[in-house]
Write a protein that holds these residues in place. Structure first.
Motif, mmCIF file in Angstrom:
data_model
loop_
_atom_site.group_PDB
_atom_site.id
_atom_site.type_symbol
_atom_site.label_atom_id
_atom_site.label_comp_id
_atom_site.label_asym_id
_atom_site.label_seq_id
_atom_site.Cartn_x
_atom_site.Cartn_y
_atom_site.Cartn_z
ATOM 1 N N LYS A 163 0.830 -1.215 0.000
ATOM 2 C CA LYS A 163 0.000 0.000 0.000
ATOM 3 C C LYS A 163 0.861 1.261 0.000
ATOM 4 O O LYS A 163 0.723 2.130 -0.865
ATOM 5 N N THR A 164 1.746 1.334 0.986
ATOM 6 C CA THR A 164 2.527 2.563 1.170
ATOM 7 C C THR A 164 3.468 2.811 -0.004
ATOM 8 O O THR A 164 3.568 3.939 -0.505
ATOM 9 N N ASP A 168 -1.800 6.553 8.214
ATOM 10 C CA ASP A 168 -1.344 5.384 8.970
ATOM 11 C C ASP A 168 -0.402 5.845 10.090
ATOM 12 O O ASP A 168 0.600 6.501 9.805
ATOM 13 N N GLN A 182 1.826 4.386 11.483
ATOM 14 C CA GLN A 182 3.200 3.929 11.233
ATOM 15 C C GLN A 182 4.016 4.989 10.502
ATOM 16 O O GLN A 182 5.243 4.956 10.490
ATOM 17 N N ASP A 242 -2.917 7.134 2.117
ATOM 18 C CA ASP A 242 -2.420 5.853 2.629
ATOM 19 C C ASP A 242 -3.234 5.463 3.858
ATOM 20 O O ASP A 242 -3.632 6.324 4.642
HETATM 21 MG MG LIG Z 1 1.719 0.903 4.806
#
Ligand SMILES: [Mg+2]
Ligand SMILES: Nc1ncnc2c1ncn2[C@@H]1O[C@H](COP(=O)(O)OP(=O)(O)OP(=O)(O)O)[C@@H](O)[C@H]1O
Length: 255
Positions: A15-16, A39, A41, A126
């Protein structure tokens, strides 16, 4: 302005990397792109060369509705022309709990993004690898969803789940939301499994019209470029990763 969520509830499917490199491949063509990193993260933020701890304002402040923080303040330029980002921060993980009793909590991002309308050609968002309130906020705002799907047997079940989620959000919150495409990722022609899963995807009547012609091949340069905080499109211009994401951008512009 196209508002595209990159989503899959399964973790580590690309995804990222897709957000970062699709954004870069579009910006490379003179298209104005805003990446919104939803996200905690913060891997998209880091992959675009920014340190989440060094940003004064991030997407958490927008979701949280901090008084006096405008969306414009949260937008940061990257080192690449036409490519901006609303950074994330690990603090964003707390938003879920903090907003649990707040009315209209699904619409926080949409409200914050109101003022951005028209300033960009593309907004790429994202999402975390879970169906959290953060993902719901993204789905409430976006119009299109692109689903990276690993060419791996387990990826198939996750795809079904995501389609159900998008259906549910469309019915309850955002009638405009639809799946715009499935991107096969981590493709490795030397294995038996990759080609087989791709074939199965393209034969399935639920998915076949949505699968992009471009497949993203396994390419270690992609991982290296994320590590140094540069889109692969700029890091190694003629790597497989750069070629594949440019091809994907070309296809997206035609859809
Ligand atoms: Mg990701
Ligand atoms: N095509 C590829 N070839 C090689 N490595 C890749 C490729 N795509 C992604 N990677 C690497 O695989 C890992 C997972 O990719 P990525 O972070 O984009 O997945 P994700 O779906 O965003 O994960 P998460 O669900 O944790 O957010 C990263 O280390 C990334 O650099």
């Amino acid at each position: 302005m196209r508002k595209i969520a990159i989503a899959n509830e399964k973790g580590g499917v690309g995804k990222t990397v897709t957000v970062i490199n699709l954004a870069a491949a579009l910006a490379e063509q003179g298209i104005k792109v805003l990446v919104v990193d939803m996200d905690p993260q913060a891997n998209a933020t880091k992959g675009l060369g920014l340190d989440p701890d060094q940003q004064q304002v991030n997407v958490y402040h927008l979701i949280n509705g901090d008084e006096g923080v405008s969306t414009e303040q949260a937008i940061v330029s990257t080192s690449w022309q036409g490519l901006d980002v609303v950074p994330s921060h690990v603090d964003l993980a707390g938003a879920e709990v903090e907003l649990v009793d707040v009315e209209g909590r699904e619409d926080r991002l949409s409200q914050a993004m109101d003022t951005v309308d028209g300033s960009y050609d593309f907004v790429l968002l994202d999402t975390p690898p879970s169906l959290s309130l953060l993902t719901v906020n993204v789905f409430a705002y976006a119009k299109e969803v692109i689903v990276p799907c690993q060419t791996h047997p387990y990826a198939y079940g996750a795809l079904e789940e995501l389609f159900d989620t998008v259906d549910a959000v469309r019915e309850a919150i955002n009638p405009d939301l639809h799946i715009a495409g499935i991107v096969p990722t981590f493709y490795d022609s030397r294995t038996r499994v990759s080609p087989r899963i791709l074939e199965r995807l393209k034969a399935d009547e639920r998915y076949r019209d949505l699968v992009f012609d471009t497949t993203i091949r396994v390419n270690t340069t992609i991982a290296d470029s994320a590590e140094v905080g540069k889109p692969v499109v700029y890091y190694r211009r003629s790597s497989y990763g750069a070629l594949d994401y440019r091809s994907l951008a070309g296809e997206l512009l035609k859809r």
